[in-house]
Design an enzyme around this catalytic site. Sequence first.
Site, PDB file in Angstrom:
ATOM      1  N   LYS A 110       0.808  -1.227   0.000  1.00 19.92           N
ATOM      2  CA  LYS A 110       0.000   0.000   0.000  1.00 19.92           C
ATOM      3  C   LYS A 110       0.841   1.277   0.000  1.00 19.92           C
ATOM      4  O   LYS A 110       2.037   1.263   0.256  1.00 19.92           O
ATOM      5  CB  LYS A 110      -0.967  -0.007   1.192  1.00 19.92           C
ATOM      6  CG  LYS A 110      -2.184  -0.887   0.898  1.00 19.92           C
ATOM      7  CD  LYS A 110      -3.242  -0.787   1.961  1.00 19.92           C
ATOM      8  CE  LYS A 110      -4.425  -1.685   1.584  1.00 19.92           C
ATOM      9  NZ  LYS A 110      -5.395  -1.780   2.683  1.00 19.92           N
ATOM     10  N   ARG A 116      -3.644  -9.783   5.400  1.00 19.29           N
ATOM     11  CA  ARG A 116      -3.970  -9.831   3.964  1.00 19.29           C
ATOM     12  C   ARG A 116      -2.708  -9.438   3.188  1.00 19.29           C
ATOM     13  O   ARG A 116      -2.183  -8.349   3.385  1.00 19.29           O
ATOM     14  CB  ARG A 116      -5.121  -8.870   3.682  1.00 19.29           C
ATOM     15  CG  ARG A 116      -5.651  -8.918   2.270  1.00 19.29           C
ATOM     16  CD  ARG A 116      -6.866  -8.000   2.118  1.00 19.29           C
ATOM     17  NE  ARG A 116      -7.384  -8.015   0.780  1.00 19.29           N
ATOM     18  CZ  ARG A 116      -6.925  -7.275  -0.218  1.00 19.29           C
ATOM     19  NH1 ARG A 116      -5.925  -6.440  -0.017  1.00 19.29           N
ATOM     20  NH2 ARG A 116      -7.460  -7.363  -1.420  1.00 19.29           N
TER      21      ARG A 116
END
Length: 280
Positions: A221, A255
């Site tokens: 991210k 995740r």
Amino acid sequence: MRLRCRSRLLPLDGPVVMGVLNVTPDSFSDGGRFLDPGAALAAARQMVADGARIIDVGGESTRPGSVPPSVAEELRRVVPVVRAIAAELDVLISVDTSRAPVIEAVVEAGAGMINDIRALGDPAALEAAARLGVGVCLMHMQGEPATMQQAPFYGDVVGEVREWLRGRAAAVRAAGIAADAIAVDPGFGFGKAAAHNLALLRSLGSFATLGYPLVVGLSRKTLIGQLTGRAVGARQAGSVAAAAIATERGALIVRAHDVPETVDAIRVGAALREPPGEQA
Ligand code: 8Y4
């Protein structure tokens, strides 16, 4: 701790990896490679061999600025992939969706968990999830993907996200979802500026104490890009470091795109959390 997902109980004595399987054509980190169910199945097979305990199938691109596909398009992307994985692999399948018709179809196809970035905010989705007995991941997001990164705002981000998740968990329990079928996630990058994401990671322990398994998604991210100065394709080491830190602070489901590396990081941490005397 265990997470109840229909007929399956996911053991969470230590942290586990949820492997990311994108089935979006515009998915920026996988380039749409998984639109073919055969290719998606091969990727899932590899993730299971690498130690993933959950395969997270997503047909809605939730990158900042993206607009949701039609229900028909989401079904076309996701259902064949879920059916193929469920037919071959003994693994928990979660599906990223916010929509009741998609929940119905993927559960029929073999999914056991719904990972909803909108935390079952659609009453029809909540009703379907409760009736079908799936495990649910309730994630915090401020705004919607199309606009969420324009002006994220909080007074006390940790307190506000924590209390929102507590309230959302209470609401889904009132709608009939079992307490042991609920996981929570602070939603890194979903309507959060760099300082907000850092504050959440620093205080992750306060989410672990809500009483539900804590899910985190930091893999590749923007936060990792901001901290390392790396482009999306070069964030593996930063992502694995974040996974190690998050699990040390109580995250139980990570995740991740890079499954073998993330599984290794979790194994190193898990060995240190064994009760004294159980090791040589
Ligand atoms: C590079 C790669 C840059 C990926 C950004 C991204 C989460 C999630 C997503 C999460 C839960 C993403 C579906 C966004 N993130 N579900 N989903 N938690 N529960 N962005 O953090 O991966 S998609």
